[in-house]
Write a protein that holds these residues in place. Structure first.
Motif, PDB file in Angstrom:
ATOM      1  N   ALA A  27       0.371  -1.031  -0.167  1.00  0.00           N
ATOM      2  CA  ALA A  27       0.216  -0.014   0.218  1.00  0.00           C
ATOM      3  C   ALA A  27       0.963   1.247   0.008  1.00  0.00           C
ATOM      4  CB  ALA A  27      -0.720   0.243   1.446  1.00  0.00           C
ATOM      5  N   SER A  28       1.705   1.382   0.862  1.00  0.00           N
ATOM      6  CA  SER A  28       2.434   2.426   0.955  1.00  0.00           C
ATOM      7  C   SER A  28       3.640   2.747  -0.703  1.00  0.00           C
ATOM      8  CB  SER A  28       4.276   2.118   2.072  1.00  0.00           C
ATOM      9  OG  SER A  28       3.126   2.512   3.378  1.00  0.00           O
ATOM     10  N   LEU A  29       4.108   1.520  -1.037  1.00  0.00           N
ATOM     11  CA  LEU A  29       4.865   1.631  -2.380  1.00  0.00           C
ATOM     12  C   LEU A  29       3.927   2.653  -3.574  1.00  0.00           C
ATOM     13  CD1 LEU A  29       6.951   1.231  -4.544  1.00  0.00           C
ATOM     14  CD2 LEU A  29       6.308  -0.992  -4.794  1.00  0.00           C
ATOM     15  N   PHE A  30       2.830   1.437  -3.226  1.00  0.00           N
ATOM     16  CA  PHE A  30       0.963   2.360  -4.097  1.00  0.00           C
ATOM     17  C   PHE A  30       0.977   3.449  -4.569  1.00  0.00           C
ATOM     18  CE2 PHE A  30       1.094  -2.345  -5.991  1.00  0.00           C
ATOM     19  CZ  PHE A  30       1.615  -2.700  -7.302  1.00  0.00           C
ATOM     20  N   THR A  31       0.686   4.084  -3.065  1.00  0.00           N
ATOM     21  CA  THR A  31       0.947   5.173  -2.917  1.00  0.00           C
ATOM     22  C   THR A  31       2.045   6.390  -2.787  1.00  0.00           C
ATOM     23  OG1 THR A  31       1.268   4.893  -0.580  1.00  0.00           O
ATOM     24  CG2 THR A  31      -1.214   4.677  -0.615  1.00  0.00           C
ATOM     25  N   LEU A  32       2.508   5.879  -3.384  1.00  0.00           N
ATOM     26  CA  LEU A  32       4.115   6.661  -3.423  1.00  0.00           C
ATOM     27  C   LEU A  32       3.972   6.678  -4.809  1.00  0.00           C
ATOM     28  CD1 LEU A  32       6.804   5.406  -0.959  1.00  0.00           C
ATOM     29  CD2 LEU A  32       5.864   8.062  -1.090  1.00  0.00           C
ATOM     30  N   LEU A  33       3.901   5.599  -5.711  1.00  0.00           N
ATOM     31  CA  LEU A  33       4.344   5.546  -6.636  1.00  0.00           C
ATOM     32  C   LEU A  33       2.756   6.840  -7.435  1.00  0.00           C
ATOM     33  CD1 LEU A  33       4.899   4.692  -9.754  1.00  0.00           C
ATOM     34  CD2 LEU A  33       3.438   2.637  -9.944  1.00  0.00           C
ATOM     35  N   THR A  34       1.332   7.316  -6.751  1.00  0.00           N
ATOM     36  CA  THR A  34       0.791   7.444  -7.168  1.00  0.00           C
ATOM     37  C   THR A  34       0.698   8.849  -7.276  1.00  0.00           C
ATOM     38  OG1 THR A  34      -1.208   5.675  -6.575  1.00  0.00           O
ATOM     39  CG2 THR A  34      -2.101   7.721  -7.313  1.00  0.00           C
ATOM     40  N   PHE A  35       0.863   8.588  -6.221  1.00  0.00           N
ATOM     41  CA  PHE A  35       1.763  10.576  -6.003  1.00  0.00           C
ATOM     42  C   PHE A  35       3.423  11.013  -6.927  1.00  0.00           C
ATOM     43  CE2 PHE A  35       4.009  14.377  -3.971  1.00  0.00           C
ATOM     44  CZ  PHE A  35       3.205  15.046  -2.935  1.00  0.00           C
ATOM     45  N   GLY A  36       3.782  10.012  -7.013  1.00  0.00           N
ATOM     46  CA  GLY A  36       4.498  10.786  -8.079  1.00  0.00           C
ATOM     47  C   GLY A  36       3.893  10.759  -9.537  1.00  0.00           C
ATOM     48  N   LEU A  37       3.056   9.797 -10.342  1.00  0.00           N
ATOM     49  CA  LEU A  37       2.400  10.192 -10.884  1.00  0.00           C
ATOM     50  C   LEU A  37       1.152  11.131 -11.364  1.00  0.00           C
ATOM     51  CD1 LEU A  37       1.731   5.844 -11.539  1.00  0.00           C
ATOM     52  CD2 LEU A  37       3.677   7.233 -13.042  1.00  0.00           C
ATOM     53  N   TYR A  91       1.355   9.619   3.259  1.00  0.00           N
ATOM     54  CA  TYR A  91       2.054   9.919   4.882  1.00  0.00           C
ATOM     55  C   TYR A  91       1.485   8.724   5.911  1.00  0.00           C
ATOM     56  CZ  TYR A  91       2.822  11.654   9.361  1.00  0.00           C
ATOM     57  OH  TYR A  91       3.464  11.604  10.573  1.00  0.00           O
ATOM     58  N   LYS A  92       0.003   8.687   5.862  1.00  0.00           N
ATOM     59  CA  LYS A  92      -0.506   7.293   7.139  1.00  0.00           C
ATOM     60  C   LYS A  92       0.081   6.387   6.291  1.00  0.00           C
ATOM     61  CE  LYS A  92      -3.846  10.669   8.515  1.00  0.00           C
ATOM     62  NZ  LYS A  92      -5.571  10.604   8.933  1.00  0.00           N
ATOM     63  N   ALA A  93      -0.444   5.524   4.542  1.00  0.00           N
ATOM     64  CA  ALA A  93      -0.055   4.862   4.324  1.00  0.00           C
ATOM     65  C   ALA A  93       1.656   4.575   4.908  1.00  0.00           C
ATOM     66  CB  ALA A  93      -0.330   4.698   2.701  1.00  0.00           C
ATOM     67  N   VAL A  94       2.589   5.307   4.483  1.00  0.00           N
ATOM     68  CA  VAL A  94       4.475   4.764   4.912  1.00  0.00           C
ATOM     69  C   VAL A  94       4.109   5.047   7.175  1.00  0.00           C
ATOM     70  CG1 VAL A  94       6.446   6.439   4.608  1.00  0.00           C
ATOM     71  CG2 VAL A  94       4.682   5.928   3.488  1.00  0.00           C
ATOM     72  N   SER A  95       3.178   5.976   7.210  1.00  0.00           N
ATOM     73  CA  SER A  95       3.306   5.533   8.849  1.00  0.00           C
ATOM     74  C   SER A  95       2.345   4.319   9.681  1.00  0.00           C
ATOM     75  CB  SER A  95       2.973   6.662   8.858  1.00  0.00           C
ATOM     76  OG  SER A  95       3.103   7.375   8.929  1.00  0.00           O
ATOM     77  N   ARG A  96       2.301   4.069   8.431  1.00  0.00           N
ATOM     78  CA  ARG A  96       1.214   2.270   8.679  1.00  0.00           C
ATOM     79  C   ARG A  96      -0.319   2.693   9.805  1.00  0.00           C
ATOM     80  NH1 ARG A  96       4.693  -2.669   7.571  1.00  0.00           N
ATOM     81  NH2 ARG A  96       6.297  -1.568   6.111  1.00  0.00           N
ATOM     82  N   LYS A  97      -0.610   3.722   9.333  1.00  0.00           N
ATOM     83  CA  LYS A  97      -1.840   3.355  10.089  1.00  0.00           C
ATOM     84  C   LYS A  97      -3.418   3.521   9.410  1.00  0.00           C
ATOM     85  CE  LYS A  97       0.359   8.397  11.943  1.00  0.00           C
ATOM     86  NZ  LYS A  97      -0.006   9.139  13.180  1.00  0.00           N
TER      87      LYS A  97
END
Length: 193
Positions: free
Chosen positions: A86-96, A153-159
């Motif tokens: 989830a963290s990886l794909f949200t980071l990718l989405t933000f980058g895209l 942020y919340k995905a990377v922070s595991r919230k």
């Protein structure tokens, strides 16, 4: 149909927040319906000069479609409690999403290079409408990017987890909406010259 008064408080709040998101989306649809209607009406003016859309607008469409796909994969990962995914794909989405904005501004540069200006000497009504429609959409993309930044942020922070993802869902609804909206606007500008 379930009576809302029978639902637990947490479920009522989630339902209310989703309804508010859909009301906001409905108001945005009305705004863009007004802009596209004004475009159609204005296209009958004698001084109307059709404008070729810059190729960057087409490239950015591919980018935004990929961003929706990556956000979909982030949600699927979250539903399986695959938090690293989830963290990886949200980071990718933000980058895209960020790449989409950059490419859109490159499209504006191409319009400028073609001597299609927003206003002033050398501007035309069709070009001005393209600037207004695309900039209005970009304003909502920026709002979507802010939402994606929070989600990321919340995905990377595991919230988030499979049982706690309302904020993620709300952000995803909005992001998918602005993605679909862009596809509609591009198709509209392509076919109504």
């Amino acid at each position: 149909m379930t009576d809302i008064s029978e639902l637990p408080h947490k479920e009522k709040m989630a339902r209310s927040k989703k309804q508010m998101m859909w009301f906001a989306i409905a108001s945005l649809i009305m705004m863009f319906a007004g802009l596209t209607s004004a475009y159609i009406v204005s296209s009958s003016r004698r001084d109307w000069s059709p404008v070729e859309l810059p190729v960057e607008f087409y490239y950015s469409t591919g980018i935004i479609v990929l961003s929706s796909l990556s956000l979909f994969l982030a949600k699927k990962s979250l539903e399986k409690d695959n938090l690293p995914g989830a963290s990886l794909f949200t980071l990718l989405t933000f980058g895209l999403g960020t790449a989409f904005v950059v490419i859109q501004f490159m499209g504006f540069e191409s319009l400028y290079d073609q001597k299609i200006y927003f206003t002033g000497k050398g501007s035309n009504i069709a070009g001005s409408f393209i600037y207004v429609i695309v900039m209005a959409h970009l304003a909502h993309i920026v709002a979507g990017l802010i939402s994606l930044a929070v989600i990321t942020y919340k995905a990377v922070s595991r919230k988030y987890s499979s049982s706690k993802m309302l904020g993620f869902e709300l952000g995803a609804i909005f992001w998918h909406f602005v993605d679909v909206l862009w596809i509609f606007l591009l198709a509209f500008l392509m076919f109504f010259k």
